[in-house]
Design a protein around this motif. Sequence first.
Motif, PDB file in Angstrom:
ATOM      1  N   HIS A   1       0.899  -0.982  -0.093  1.00 20.73           N
ATOM      2  CA  HIS A   1      -0.249  -0.018   0.077  1.00 20.73           C
ATOM      3  C   HIS A   1       1.085   1.168   0.062  1.00 20.73           C
ATOM      4  O   HIS A   1       2.121   1.058   0.422  1.00 20.73           O
ATOM      5  N   SER A   2       0.457   2.162  -0.451  1.00 18.49           N
ATOM      6  CA  SER A   2       1.114   3.630  -0.407  1.00 18.49           C
ATOM      7  C   SER A   2       0.733   4.329   0.929  1.00 18.49           C
ATOM      8  O   SER A   2      -0.028   3.929   1.728  1.00 18.49           O
ATOM      9  N   ALA A   3       1.522   5.475   1.102  1.00 21.71           N
ATOM     10  CA  ALA A   3       0.986   6.442   2.108  1.00 21.71           C
ATOM     11  C   ALA A   3      -0.217   7.443   1.526  1.00 21.71           C
ATOM     12  O   ALA A   3      -0.133   7.498   0.319  1.00 21.71           O
ATOM     13  N   PRO A   4      -0.957   8.110   2.071  1.00 21.79           N
ATOM     14  CA  PRO A   4      -2.060   8.968   1.584  1.00 21.79           C
ATOM     15  C   PRO A   4      -0.976  10.007   1.018  1.00 21.79           C
ATOM     16  O   PRO A   4      -0.161  10.700   1.476  1.00 21.79           O
ATOM     17  N   ARG A   5      -1.376  10.556  -0.247  1.00 21.95           N
ATOM     18  CA  ARG A   5      -0.654  11.659  -0.910  1.00 21.95           C
ATOM     19  C   ARG A   5      -1.642  12.792  -1.073  1.00 21.95           C
ATOM     20  O   ARG A   5      -2.780  12.611  -1.587  1.00 21.95           O
TER      21      ARG A   5
END
Length: 243
Positions: free
Chosen positions: A57-61
């Motif tokens: 998953h990514s970090a929120p951007r």
Amino acid sequence: MRVQVEVSTRAREIPWRDVLRPGRGIVYDLLAEFAPELGERLHAQGVGRFGLAPFGHSAPRFPDVAPRRGKYVAGGAGVVEFCSPLPEVVEALAAGLGRTRVLDWGGVALQKQSVHAIAPPAFADGQGVLRAVTPVLVKGPRRRDAQGMPLRGQRWILPGEPEWEVYFLRNLRRKAEALDLDSDVELDGILRAGPRQSYAVGQGAKIGAEVDVALSGNPETLRALWSWGLGAATSAGFGAVAA
């Protein structure tokens, strides 16, 4: 394959300790509800002989918010992504995220606006550039004391260090082997190496750097790596690849 979630928030920042940490729990919570047997199996044994967790998953951007020194800024419209090379994982995540109204990201409320499934590029010519949007972790050889005994603690190595390319490539090949794919993947070049970054997602800090890498290999293998992520601890949010 990945699930891209467009979100919004009134929060102005996300605490550094929670930039990546909540994502893994969200994935397992969704799997527990929408694919419980799959979630239990992956949590217990992962995939392949190394027991790898086959998701990331990514970090929120939040691209429209100006950066502030020492802060992980938030506010307004943003995006967070969940991904896996296994279709059954992506299907469960898409089902759960489609019904979710708010993502609790370490106490920061991310209001869901929309959910989109994104297929990987074809990589038909067996070549591709993968761009990481969170630090890529590469485990190096253990340090040893004067008597040759291994020291405690993991050694994280960074692009430019002598062993980095060897251990980075070893990680890619292990991922391919875990999925029973062609592991003959090559690192053709490092196109960008970002600064050293440190995140604490459990006990102790993990250290890495964002990278853009040119890879070659079987197209199916490249699609799987795009969907899974680069380096170690992708389930904790490291090595997320840009869509």
